[in-house]
Write a protein that holds these residues in place. Structure first.
Motif, PDB file in Angstrom:
ATOM      1  N   GLY A 387      -6.893 -39.996  79.177  1.00 26.67           N
ATOM      2  CA  GLY A 387      -7.798 -40.519  80.012  1.00 26.67           C
ATOM      3  C   GLY A 387      -7.559 -41.294  81.333  1.00 26.67           C
ATOM      4  N   LYS A 388      -6.394 -41.503  81.369  1.00 25.33           N
ATOM      5  CA  LYS A 388      -5.760 -42.423  82.458  1.00 25.33           C
ATOM      6  C   LYS A 388      -4.836 -41.626  83.459  1.00 25.33           C
ATOM      7  CE  LYS A 388      -5.891 -46.658  79.885  1.00 25.33           C
ATOM      8  NZ  LYS A 388      -6.612 -46.228  78.662  1.00 25.33           N
ATOM      9  N   SER A 393       4.047 -47.526  85.892  1.00 22.08           N
ATOM     10  CA  SER A 393       3.749 -48.769  85.491  1.00 22.08           C
ATOM     11  C   SER A 393       2.931 -48.960  84.130  1.00 22.08           C
ATOM     12  CB  SER A 393       2.857 -49.727  86.452  1.00 22.08           C
ATOM     13  OG  SER A 393       1.751 -48.939  86.577  1.00 22.08           O
ATOM     14  N   LEU A 394       2.243 -47.795  83.943  1.00 19.95           N
ATOM     15  CA  LEU A 394       1.495 -47.671  82.463  1.00 19.95           C
ATOM     16  C   LEU A 394       2.624 -47.110  81.645  1.00 19.95           C
ATOM     17  CD1 LEU A 394      -2.018 -46.253  83.594  1.00 19.95           C
ATOM     18  CD2 LEU A 394      -1.521 -48.540  82.990  1.00 19.95           C
ATOM     19  N   GLY A 395       3.550 -46.596  81.856  1.00 23.56           N
ATOM     20  CA  GLY A 395       4.516 -45.875  81.081  1.00 23.56           C
ATOM     21  C   GLY A 395       3.923 -44.748  80.508  1.00 23.56           C
ATOM     22  N   ASN A 396       3.042 -43.931  81.181  1.00 23.87           N
ATOM     23  CA  ASN A 396       2.416 -42.693  80.525  1.00 23.87           C
ATOM     24  C   ASN A 396       2.738 -41.487  81.291  1.00 23.87           C
ATOM     25  OD1 ASN A 396       0.854 -43.102  82.865  1.00 23.87           O
ATOM     26  ND2 ASN A 396      -1.080 -42.794  82.067  1.00 23.87           N
ATOM     27  N   VAL A 397       3.720 -41.379  82.190  1.00 25.88           N
ATOM     28  CA  VAL A 397       4.287 -40.256  82.789  1.00 25.88           C
ATOM     29  C   VAL A 397       4.774 -39.567  81.817  1.00 25.88           C
ATOM     30  CG1 VAL A 397       5.495 -39.322  84.510  1.00 25.88           C
ATOM     31  CG2 VAL A 397       4.489 -41.370  84.881  1.00 25.88           C
ATOM     32  N   ILE A 398       4.451 -38.233  81.793  1.00 30.57           N
ATOM     33  CA  ILE A 398       5.013 -37.323  80.678  1.00 30.57           C
ATOM     34  C   ILE A 398       6.018 -36.508  81.050  1.00 30.57           C
ATOM     35  CG2 ILE A 398       4.384 -35.261  79.268  1.00 30.57           C
ATOM     36  CD1 ILE A 398       2.718 -37.859  78.525  1.00 30.57           C
ATOM     37  N   ASP A 427      -7.207 -33.542  80.321  1.00 27.44           N
ATOM     38  CA  ASP A 427      -6.427 -34.685  79.636  1.00 27.44           C
ATOM     39  C   ASP A 427      -5.444 -34.326  78.797  1.00 27.44           C
ATOM     40  OD1 ASP A 427      -6.367 -37.636  79.718  1.00 27.44           O
ATOM     41  OD2 ASP A 427      -7.403 -37.325  77.502  1.00 27.44           O
ATOM     42  N   TYR A 428      -4.376 -34.975  78.804  1.00 25.03           N
ATOM     43  CA  TYR A 428      -3.135 -34.577  77.925  1.00 25.03           C
ATOM     44  C   TYR A 428      -2.829 -35.679  77.033  1.00 25.03           C
ATOM     45  CZ  TYR A 428       1.807 -33.806  76.464  1.00 25.03           C
ATOM     46  OH  TYR A 428       3.222 -33.403  75.779  1.00 25.03           O
TER      47      TYR A 428
END
Length: 637
Positions: A387-388, A393-398, A427-428
């Motif tokens: 959802g983001k 900076s969020l550490g959510n890069v896949i 969304d992943y």
């Protein structure tokens, strides 16, 4: 009565596939290497095949590849493989965009020479694409000499036709976007601390205050008052660096873009399907109808930008990075000498963030140069993560390589194409990948293959024979029931359904249709429970059940080749289907039902290659992420 000839529509391309390319998917894909694409004829010998040219954006080398890049590449790869199955002589180009101020700055920050910096990142894209079974035929880097020559020639054509002139550009320039901004492209907003900011209405880049004073992007008064010569901007995607949006006033070369507004509008109105999905076609029309289209600055002063291609005859100017980058599509096919055959068949796959460059600037450049316009521009939306928006900076890069390790290349490809809806963001998250792949690949498809080829049901390991007595055309005359005929009707119509969805970039709908038919086939097998039949009394019916089931699997295997090449190869190899029997022209479902011959009947099945797709384990811990997010940066051209 259900004659299959009534149910199966004939594609206009089926005649071409008699002499076209067949897609042979080798076992290399099972070992982390991309399956090679083989043709019945090589490129020189296949002039009778219709050309098809598909491109991805060339990806900006400001950071390593992420899942958004892979989605663009897998989408184009799927279309390329699909066209090969249809008998086209297909060419597929991807690569990296390596010029511009952003690269110049990134290389400097890394303490590297720009070319070595670019080479390192470009190689990482190649490696990811290899692991994802991306079967490109051409890989282009904008730092190559062949590209420099093509850009110089293209520039000189525009100049000779009078579409370039020297002028003074005054306005805002966004380094993160490598783009000039008009006041209409900037909107008001606030940051997380409540400060007034400016936001690019197209890319979403945020412009907070400079030195804690409000920044209103109004005009050149900034230069005179000393309040604000430039503003900070958050560079999104995988870098989250702080860059500058500068108010520029410099002498540059200008392209007469305003001269082409009417022509581009006419082209779009007369070709309502040239941009797909239609949502994006309508958006471009709205841009052109509602907004003035000013002339475009197509160079930068060399004192500001050294890392690029110099303007021919004016070494103090560097060619604008977007003009440079867009020409890559021509470079690949041999512009300016040998491009004609391929350029009339060009199709672009792009992210929605770079739509304006491809749907307005690029057609205008081509019109000015006297070149044909793209046949199709396929546009896709972005991926969020839980959802983001993706952010370092969020550490959510896949990281695609991490995803491949967890889910396999085919698992990742299937998820992206199954869940990717082009006209809306997708969304992943890992649990969703696990759920989709386990349900549709491991259980439904893998379970069907395993049951129908099991030695307990087929001890001879031969392609079983079909009985028209057990499964006649007339209902209620044999052992087949009404639902069996409904299933057969759905599978017979499947190639036409898949073709329509592939052509419209609705790959997810094609996979929905295939998945629905797989479920119907599983119900067919479950309904008749061949493992319960008496082999002495019911052998013909048992063989017919297996024959119909294997015919369904053969159809699914052929149709899935563009999406999951490794898994499709395993299915078809297990069924004993030869490489030359895997083209679109081989989608002749259940010929024995119509009284025809089935070349596979009585043929030995292929070797048992084990589980088709191993079930995936769900992650035990769900990572928590902060609330603040920034915009995903897809790439540039």
């Amino acid at each position: 009565m259900f004659p299959l000839s009534r149910l199966v529509m004939r594609s206009p391309c089926r005649v071409l596939t008699r002499v076209g390319a067949a897609l042979r998917l080798s076992g290399h894909a099972l070992h982390g290497r991309p399956p090679r694409v083989y043709g019945i004829h090589d490129r020189q010998a296949s002039q009778c095949s219709k050309p098809y040219y598909i491109t991805t954006p060339i990806f900006y080398v400001n950071a390593s590849p992420h899942i958004g890049h892979v989605y663009s590449a897998v989408t184009a790869d799927c279309l390329h493989r699909y066209k090969l199955l249809k008998g086209y002589n297909s060419r597929f180009a991807t690569g990296t965009d390596e010029h511009g101020l952003k690269i110049q700055q990134a290389a400097s920050n890394a303490g590297k020479e720009p070319l070595s910096f670019c080479t390192e990142i470009s190689e990482s894209f190649k490696h990811v694409f290899q692991r994802c079974s991306i079967s490109y035929t051409d890989y282009i880097r904008t730092t190559e000499q062949r590209h420099t020559r093509a850009v110089e020639d293209f520039w000189m054509v525009l100049q000779s036709k009078g579409f370039l002139y020297k002028g003074t550009y005054e306005g805002w320039y966004s380094t993160p976007d490598e783009s000039f901004l008009t006041p209409a492209q900037v909107t008001d907003g606030t940051d997380s601390e409540g400060r007034r900011i400016k936001v690019s209405s197209e890319s979403g880049h945020k412009v907070p205050s400079w030195n804690n004073s409000p920044c209103s992007i109004r005009g050149p008064h900034h230069l005179n008052t000393g309040v604000c010569k430039h503003a900070e901007v958050v560079w999104p995607g995988v870098t989250d660096s702080v860059c500058k949006v500068e108010w520029m006033k410099e002498d540059n070369y200008m392209f007469r873009l305003s001269d082409f507004r009417t022509e581009v509008l006419r082209w779009l109105r007369s070709n309502p399907k040239v941009i797909r999905p239609v949502k994006f076609h309508d958006l471009v029309l709205q841009w052109l109808e509602d907004d003035d289209i000013p002339d475009l600055s197509v160079s930068r002063q060399k004192s500001r930008l050294q890392w690029g291609i110099p303007v021919p005859g004016d070494p103090e100017q560097t060619i604008y990075v977007w003009l440079d980058a867009l020409v890559n599509y021509l470079t690949v096919v041999g512009y300016p000498q040998n491009h004609a055959q391929w350029w009339t068949a060009v199709h672009h796959v792009v992210g929605k963030d770079i739509l304006k460059f491809h749907a307005i600037y690029w057609p205008a450049f081509l019109m000015a140069a006297g070149l044909p316009l793209p046949r199709m521009i396929y546009v896709h939306s972005h991926w969020t993560v839980e959802g983001k928006k993706m952010s370092k900076s969020l550490g959510n890069v896949i990281n695609p390589l991490d995803a491949i390790e967890k889910f396999s290349a085919d698992g990742l490809r299937y998820f992206l194409l199954r869940q990717g809806v082009p006209d809306s963001d997708c969304d992943y998250y890992d649990d969703k990948v696990v759920k989709v792949c386990n349900s549709e690949l491991a259980d439904a498809l893998g379970g069907l293959l395993n049951r129908c080829t099991a030695p307990s049901l087929n001890p001879a390991q031969l392609y079983p024979r079909f009985s028209n007595t057990c499964f006649p055309k007339e209902e209620n005359c044999g052992k087949a029931v009404s639902d069996d005929y409904r299933m057969m009707e759905a599978v017979s119509a499947l190639p036409v359904v898949v073709e329509r969805h592939f052509e419209n970039l609705n790959i997810y709908k094609a996979l929905e249709a295939i998945s629905a038919c797989v479920r119907l086939t599983n119900r067919f097998v479950q309904r008749h429970a061949p493992w319960k039949l008496d082999r002495k009394e019911d052998q013909q019916w048992l063989d017919t059940i297996l024959h119909v089931s294997l015919e369904c699997l053969r159809m699914y295997g052929i149709l899935l080749q563009p999406v999951v090449p490794g898994l499709a190869d395993k299915i078809l190899s297990r069924l004993g289907v030869a490489p030359e029997e895997r083209s679109w022209d081989s989608l002749n479902f259940l010929r024995r039902y119509e009284g025809g011959d089935c070349v596979l009947e009585g043929r030995a099945l292929g070797p048992d290659l084990g589980v088709l797709f191993s079930r995936l384990e769900r992650s035990p811990v769900k990572r928590k992420t902060p609330k603040m997010a920034t915009t995903q940066d897809e790439g540039k051209s």
